[in-house]
Design an enzyme around this catalytic site. Sequence first.
Site, mmCIF file in Angstrom:
data_model
loop_
_atom_site.group_PDB
_atom_site.id
_atom_site.type_symbol
_atom_site.label_atom_id
_atom_site.label_comp_id
_atom_site.label_asym_id
_atom_site.label_seq_id
_atom_site.Cartn_x
_atom_site.Cartn_y
_atom_site.Cartn_z
ATOM 1 N N LYS A 1 14.136 19.566 31.105
ATOM 2 C CA LYS A 1 14.748 20.468 32.074
ATOM 3 C C LYS A 1 16.184 20.084 32.409
ATOM 4 O O LYS A 1 16.617 18.953 32.188
ATOM 5 C CB LYS A 1 13.856 20.543 33.327
ATOM 6 C CG LYS A 1 12.583 21.333 33.017
ATOM 7 C CD LYS A 1 11.696 21.576 34.214
ATOM 8 C CE LYS A 1 10.514 22.447 33.801
ATOM 9 N NZ LYS A 1 9.556 22.668 34.914
ATOM 10 N N ARG B 1 3.265 17.836 31.490
ATOM 11 C CA ARG B 1 3.434 18.971 30.559
ATOM 12 C C ARG B 1 4.737 18.760 29.816
ATOM 13 O O ARG B 1 5.809 18.765 30.439
ATOM 14 C CB ARG B 1 3.472 20.267 31.361
ATOM 15 C CG ARG B 1 3.664 21.501 30.520
ATOM 16 C CD ARG B 1 3.725 22.768 31.370
ATOM 17 N NE ARG B 1 3.959 23.946 30.548
ATOM 18 C CZ ARG B 1 5.155 24.331 30.113
ATOM 19 N NH1 ARG B 1 6.246 23.597 30.428
ATOM 20 N NH2 ARG B 1 5.293 25.409 29.363
#
Length: 281
Positions: A223, A262
């Site tokens: 991210k 994840r």
Amino acid sequence: MHGHPLRYVEGLPQPGRALVMGVLNVTPDSFSDGGRYADTERAVAHARRLVADGADLVDVGGESTRPGAQRPSADEELERVVPVVATLAREGIPVSVDTMRAQVAEAAVGAGAVLVNDVSGGLADDAMFATVARLDVPYVLMHWRAHSTEMQRHTAYDDVVEDVFAELGERVREAGRAGITHSIAIDPGIGFSKTTAQNWELLRRVERFHDLGHPVLVATSRKRFLGELLAGADGERPPAERDAATAATTTLAATAGAWCVRVHDVRSSADAVRVAARWGG
Ligand SMILES: Nc1nc2ncc(COP(=O)(O)O)nc2c(=O)[nH]1
């Protein structure tokens, strides 16, 4: 060490370490792997590699949730997701479906998905909670405030950890009232209606979320807030070069008692959760 016992979700592996959920985005525009697995065969081949690398389950998503992404139609999402879920389930690979739509969740579970991963925490589709309750499958309820095109306009918090905690608590209670009394896991929603500083504060105090009484899923993989941290003279670190930093967050999340991480690059985080488990004895 953080003595938080790993909280499990029925029906999923219970290996005595954090689970690793491998990301399989079957979307043309996902920010880090968009378009590479658009067709079923390539998607299935990638999922097999994720399992070979140590994934405990594969998370199939047909809607990109990166900031600014336009939503696909329900039919488009179904066409992307269901064939891949069905093929993987037939091969005995544990599959979760990453969707905000009850209709897609239902179809994916019907095709063999064992968990519904809903980034909207039931807010994007009023039918989601009742559908998950009826399907009686484990449910990941993430903290969310708005769809991708609006998401970053909703970053006002007094105390981001306490506010996310309270908002997640309300969604969990609402899910219970809708009949989801079985396995719920919660997720603070890193990168969703959060500034970079708020993302780091949520991670720094991630153990607070155990107080909600449910397993905690942490998803930081590749991210932007990691790209910013690792920025060099030529700008942000590209998404595909954020896997070492992702694995570092995996180690810290697992050590803090996370139930699951994840990630896109499974091998590095599968190694990291094993190191964290062994280190913690
Ligand atoms: N539970 C959960 N699911 C998610 N799905 C997609 C993305 C967006 O990232 P991607 O484009 O890398 O999949 N992030 C999350 C997340 O933070 N938590």
